[in-house]
Write an enzyme that holds these catalytic residues in place. Structure first.
Site, mmCIF file in Angstrom:
data_model
loop_
_atom_site.group_PDB
_atom_site.id
_atom_site.type_symbol
_atom_site.label_atom_id
_atom_site.label_comp_id
_atom_site.label_asym_id
_atom_site.label_seq_id
_atom_site.Cartn_x
_atom_site.Cartn_y
_atom_site.Cartn_z
ATOM 1 C CE LYS A 200 -3.707 2.356 2.452
ATOM 2 N NZ LYS A 200 -4.616 2.209 3.412
ATOM 3 N NE ARG A 210 -6.092 9.693 3.153
ATOM 4 C CZ ARG A 210 -4.744 9.951 2.904
ATOM 5 N NH1 ARG A 210 -4.484 11.216 3.069
ATOM 6 N NH2 ARG A 210 -3.982 8.821 2.762
ATOM 7 C CE LYS A 223 -4.033 8.025 6.560
ATOM 8 N NZ LYS A 223 -5.112 7.135 6.544
ATOM 9 C CE LYS A 254 -6.216 1.861 -0.472
ATOM 10 N NZ LYS A 254 -6.598 1.941 0.822
ATOM 11 C CB SER A 280 -11.555 7.288 -3.541
ATOM 12 O OG SER A 280 -10.443 7.352 -3.180
ATOM 13 C CE1 TYR A 319 -14.950 3.123 -2.706
ATOM 14 C CE2 TYR A 319 -13.169 3.488 -4.139
ATOM 15 C CZ TYR A 319 -13.783 3.119 -2.825
ATOM 16 O OH TYR A 319 -12.999 3.383 -1.690
HETATM 17 C C1 PBG Z 1 -7.761 3.578 5.563
HETATM 18 C C2 PBG Z 1 -7.948 3.297 4.056
HETATM 19 C C3 PBG Z 1 -7.748 3.954 3.064
HETATM 20 C C4 PBG Z 1 -8.405 3.631 1.812
HETATM 21 C C5 PBG Z 1 -8.781 2.259 2.332
HETATM 22 N N1 PBG Z 1 -8.510 2.111 3.605
HETATM 23 C C6 PBG Z 1 -7.177 5.440 3.103
HETATM 24 C C7 PBG Z 1 -5.859 5.628 3.468
HETATM 25 O O1 PBG Z 1 -5.058 4.855 3.748
HETATM 26 O O2 PBG Z 1 -5.877 6.966 3.829
HETATM 27 C C8 PBG Z 1 -8.378 4.188 0.648
HETATM 28 C C9 PBG Z 1 -9.338 3.607 -0.306
HETATM 29 C C10 PBG Z 1 -9.587 4.571 -1.480
HETATM 30 O O3 PBG Z 1 -9.251 5.715 -1.707
HETATM 31 O O4 PBG Z 1 -10.565 4.165 -2.324
HETATM 32 N N2 PBG Z 1 -6.628 2.859 6.312
#
Ligand code: PBG
Length: 329
Positions: A200, A210, A223, A254, A280, A319
């Site tokens: 990730k 978010r 992060k 991801k 997203s 989605y």
């Molecule tokens: C939270 C999480 C995130 C996503 C899935 N779980 C966001 C992040 O790490 O800030 C992102 C999913 C998306 O953008 O569709 N840990």
């Protein structure tokens, strides 16, 4: 591979008609490839649009059973739940994360009652419950690892108790897969699977998500001390190897489209069930361009999803799941 020179070889022969093209078509996309992420919120019998994700809604827990039935009728095997947590429940201690009656756990039970054949996936990370918006506890400005892992285990156990089929640790703390696996074994949840968000990246593509979970305002800083640097490829293989060794059943890359090289390398190297998350921001870009009439929505949607199959993925969190399943029908 060698082939005859032109004009003995005329590759266009195999593109001349739909029938012949379909004979030599290499990859297929089906609704069974999709995991559908949904957002749940408090309240009764309501849905609310997510402005930065046109077509995506937050729905109240009493409406998730209907979503599960929709998935079932479309041939989508799994739903992933994300909670939009009331800001008043966000604390530094993140206690709501392992509340057996939190939104996510209520939604799991609702789906399992309404439609037990749909696999329910969860998210394990503290960000929806954290006043700091981070996936882990913050102490003196640092996101601490081991204390976070203990909390993630409590969270995972509460989800397993509620009936989750697939745990999705998305937090990127070290050691969490092994700790979760051990807890599942010792607490009688041997059949609960883990789909690790193993590779990730610290990505700007998560922005609309978010908003959807109400974490944008809460997040302080970034992060980057736990999610990976987009410049790194080899590190992803290390993370996948580690999570598989700690007991992950499936692994995830991801975001998706910008990381297809990683998907391919992971599948080639490990052959494990490999998923990509079309996140997203990827979804929002397609919707925005389509709404402006700049691209053909359905064709771009399906082409982007097919890219994951071609890159070796076994499935995709998207989605688009219901729209794509309809377009494929
Ligand atoms: C939270 C999480 C995130 C996503 C899935 N779980 C966001 C992040 O790490 O800030 C992102 C999913 C998306 O953008 O569709 N840990």
């Amino acid at each position: 591979m060698t082939h005859a020179p032109y004009p003995l070889a005329r590759p266009r022969r195999l593109r001349q008609s739909a029938a012949i093209r379909s004979m030599v078509s290499q990859n297929v996309l089906t609704p069974a490839d999709f995991i559908w992420p949904i957002f749940v919120m408090d309240g009764t019998d309501a849905v609310e649009a997510v402005p930065s994700m046109p077509g995506v809604v937050r729905r109240t827990v009493d409406r998730v059973g209907a979503a599960a039935k929709e998935a079932r009728s479309l041939g989508i095997p799994a739903i992933c739940i994300f909670p939009y947590t009331d800001p008043a429940l966000k604390t530094e201690g993140c206690e709501e994360a392992w509340n057996p009656d939190n939104l996510s756990n209520r939604a799991i039970r609702e789906i399992k009652n309404a439609c037990p054949e749909i696999a329910v996936m969860t998210d394990i990370a503290l960000d929806p419950y954290n006043i700091n918006g981070h996936d882990g506890f913050v102490e003196n400005g640092e996101i601490v690892n081991d204390r976070t892992v203990d909390a993630l285990v409590k969270m995972g156990l509460a989800q397993a108790e509620a009936g989750a089929d697939i745990l999705g640790p998305s937090d990127m703390m070290d050691g969490r897969i092994g700790a979760l696996r051990e807890a599942m074994e010792s607490e009688g949840h041997q059949n609960v699977t883990i789909l690790s968000y193993a590779a990730k990246y610290a990505s700007a593509f998560y922005g609309p998500f978010r908003d959807a979970v109400g974490a944008s305002g809460a997040l302080t800083g970034d992060k980057k001390t736990y999610q990976m640097d987009p410049a790194n490829g080899d590190e992803a293989l290390t993370m996948i190897a580690r999570d598989l060794a700690e007991g992950a059943d499936m692994v995830m890359v991801k975001p998706g489209l910008a990381y297809l090289d990683i998907c391919w390398r992971v599948k080639e190297a490990f052959g494990a069930p490999t998923f990509a998350y079309q996140v997203s921001g990827e979804y929002a870009m397609v919707q925005a361009a389509a709404q402006n009439g700049w691209i053909d929505h359905d064709r771009v949607m399906l082409e982007s999803l097919m890219a994951f199959k071609r890159a070796g993925c076994d499935g995709i969190l998207t989605y688009f799941a219901p729209a794509a399943a309809r377009a494929l029908a």
